[in-house]
Write a protein that holds these residues in place. Structure first.
Motif, PDB file in Angstrom:
ATOM      1  N   GLU A 145     -24.648 -17.149  31.039  1.00  0.00           N
ATOM      2  CA  GLU A 145     -25.779 -18.070  30.953  1.00  0.00           C
ATOM      3  C   GLU A 145     -25.871 -18.920  32.223  1.00  0.00           C
ATOM      4  N   VAL A 146     -27.087 -19.191  32.662  1.00  0.00           N
ATOM      5  CA  VAL A 146     -27.278 -20.063  33.821  1.00  0.00           C
ATOM      6  C   VAL A 146     -27.058 -21.500  33.377  1.00  0.00           C
ATOM      7  N   ILE A 147     -26.136 -22.181  34.049  1.00  0.00           N
ATOM      8  CA  ILE A 147     -25.862 -23.576  33.715  1.00  0.00           C
ATOM      9  C   ILE A 147     -26.127 -24.504  34.910  1.00  0.00           C
ATOM     10  N   GLY A 148     -26.596 -23.952  36.021  1.00  0.00           N
ATOM     11  CA  GLY A 148     -26.892 -24.782  37.177  1.00  0.00           C
ATOM     12  C   GLY A 148     -27.636 -24.015  38.252  1.00  0.00           C
ATOM     13  N   ILE A 149     -28.213 -24.762  39.198  1.00  0.00           N
ATOM     14  CA  ILE A 149     -28.887 -24.175  40.366  1.00  0.00           C
ATOM     15  C   ILE A 149     -28.163 -24.663  41.605  1.00  0.00           C
ATOM     16  N   ASN A 150     -27.584 -23.751  42.357  1.00  0.00           N
ATOM     17  CA  ASN A 150     -26.838 -24.119  43.565  1.00  0.00           C
ATOM     18  C   ASN A 150     -27.793 -24.754  44.567  1.00  0.00           C
ATOM     19  N   SER A 151     -27.407 -25.952  45.036  1.00  0.00           N
ATOM     20  CA  SER A 151     -28.366 -26.728  45.827  1.00  0.00           C
ATOM     21  C   SER A 151     -27.809 -27.230  47.147  1.00  0.00           C
ATOM     22  N   GLN A 152     -26.585 -27.784  47.152  1.00  0.00           N
ATOM     23  CA  GLN A 152     -26.068 -28.433  48.347  1.00  0.00           C
ATOM     24  C   GLN A 152     -24.580 -28.159  48.513  1.00  0.00           C
ATOM     25  N   ILE A 153     -24.104 -28.369  49.729  1.00  0.00           N
ATOM     26  CA  ILE A 153     -22.667 -28.293  49.994  1.00  0.00           C
ATOM     27  C   ILE A 153     -22.271 -29.494  50.839  1.00  0.00           C
TER      28      ILE A 153
END
Length: 491
Positions: A246-254
């Protein structure tokens, strides 16, 4: 009867020396270690089936942005580019050739291209990604795992959460991800990402959840999920999965000092992302709850000055004019301990909770004021574009010097008051060795409150300063470069 020879009988000297028992001990340790590693390996997750089941719904996103101010290459000529085919061939070569003064983009500027990732959340073609992936794009192309490509339209964007919603049309049999919930996510849980770092399509990386509810300087309305999953340029907008697929997040920053992955990645929780998605899809804009306060962390010294047994809560440094907080009775110096029954441990816990509250709904706040806990009901407003609508009014004015604190102060001029957005207080013109210097008070600070008492004149400042308890920590509210903060001073 045949005599049975035992190892001890056969090699008595070796056993007496301890060599053979030592060998057996080494073997036993080696076997135990290998067996432990085997058991540990059996406990590691196998991502192969999860990747096979979910890769098809992950997409590669490529964008093209035309240079700013682009104009026709043939501006000022008696024809446009569509009429070139009617000219003689040698003239067509002159205008279109590689060495032509009219060739290429104007001014030598070439279209900007970028790449990112995303994922399909509905059969009718809605795609989620990051705002910074498609920001300023004139053309967006979405490519699926089966190599199908579609032109996508940007339905809406929300720069505050770094979210964007795309739509692809005339597509059949679209694969869709399973949307999970980030509410039950736990630190230490295994997660994995699928994306296109540096253009390497459908790269899979895995790791664990490192922390929850992270607040970043660029955005404090999103409680980011921190992971150690390898994320690099091109992963942006891609999904973060749990072990249920299941998708639990959207990769956005590092977080990086090198420009590449350094072990600290941040993802937008899917619960927040889906709320933004629904608003952008249905309304075209995103409305967030707004309280209208500036807050700061409560450290150990501030906790002591406000009578808290331990540091917790969100200290209100300023209440904005005409804000929901002002209407609800909140004051600077209040410490928010609970919001709708949920404890506020860190100041960063408050903004996401306020942002998720529907506009117009009443929220119950438990605040510490003057050593007592009180409850206030505040009707939540809508967050303005710039996050604030007005500055709070401070107090009154006047001027002088006090050596006990190591401070020199003077009345606030109308110009300084306007520049700082205040109407009162005293201006710090000098700081010498002493309690004020240790507290971090600086020249040009405006002191508006000491020990939770308003400083509305030089006389009030002196009266309060002379009555401060020796050796006991007290709070000092200063306005510095237009921003109020609380400091701790020990006279």
């Amino acid at each position: 009867m045949q005599k049975i020879t035992t190892p001890v009988a056969r090699y008595p000297d070796l056993f007496r020396s301890g060599l053979i028992p030592g060998v057996w001990l080494v073997l036993a340790v080696l076997v135990s270690t290998l067996w432990s590693q085997h058991l540990a390996a059996r406990g590691l997750p196998d991502f192969t089936e999860l990747v096979e089941e979910n890769s098809s719904a992950v997409v590669n996103i490529s964008t093209t942005s035309e240079p700013a101010g682009r104009q026709s290459r043939f501006q000022g000529l008696p024809f446009d580019e569509g009429q070139l085919d009617q000219l003689p061939p040698f003239l067509q070569d002159f205008f279109r050739g590689p060495n032509s003064p009219f060739g290429g983009a104007p001014g030598g500027k070439q279209p900007a291209r970028s790449m990112g990732s995303g994922f399909i959340v509905s059969k009718d073609g809605y795609v989620l990604t990051n705002n910074h992936v498609v920001e300023g794009a004139d053309e967006v192309i979405v490519r699926l795992n089966d190599r199908r490509e579609f032109a996508a339209t940007i339905v809406g964007t929300d720069p505050r959460s770094d979210m964007a919603v795309l739509k692809i049309e005339n597509a059949d049999d679209l694969p869709v991800v399973k949307v999970g919930s980030s509410e039950e996510l736990k630190v230490g849980e295994w997660v994995f990402a699928i994306g296109s770092p540096f253009g390497f399509d459908y790269t899979v990386t895995a790791g664990i959840v490192s922390a929850l509810g992270r607040s970043l300087p660029s955005e404090n309305y999103v409680p980011f999920i921190q992971t150690d999953v390898a994320i690099n340029p091109g992963n942006s907008g891609g999904p973060l999965f749990n072990l249920d697929g299941e998708v639990i997040g959207i990769n956005s920053q590092i977080y990086t000092r090198s420009g590449g992955f350094m072990g600290v990645s941040f993802a937008i929780p899917i619960d927040d992302a889906m709320s933004v998605f629904r608003q952008l899809r249905d309304e075209g804009t995103v409305a967030r709850g707004w309280l209208g306060v500036l807050i700061q962390e409560v450290n150990r010294d501030l906790a002591e000055t406000f009578g808290l047994k331990r540091p917790r809560g969100a200290l209100i440094a300023e209440v904005m004019v005409n804000s929901p907080a002002q209407a609800g009775g909140l004051q600077s110096g209040d410490i928010v301990l609970e919001y709708n029954g949920e404890e506020i441990e860190l100041s960063s816990d408050l903004p996401p909770k306020v942002g998720r509250t529907p506009v117009g709904e009443s929220a119950r706040l438990t605040v510490l004021r003057g050593g007592d806990e009180i409850e206030l009901d505040v009707e939540i407003g809508e967050l303005p574009e710039d996050g604030r609508t007005g500055r709070s009014k401070a107090r009154d004015h006047l001027g002088g010097k006090t050596g006990a604190l190591g401070l020199t102060v003077e009345p606030l001029t109308p110009e300084n008051a306007r520049a700082a957005g205040v109407e009162g207080g005293v201006l710090v013109t000098g700081v010498e060795r002493g309690p004020a210097l240790k507290a971090g008070i600086r020249t040009r600070d405006i002191i508006t409150e000491i020990n939770r008492k308003p400083v509305n004149s030089l006389k009030a400042f002196r009266t309060i300063a002379e009555s401060l308890p020796e050796g006991q920590a007290v709070s000092v509210r200063v306005v510095r470069q237009g921003r109020p903060i609380y400091l701790v001073m020990r006279p």
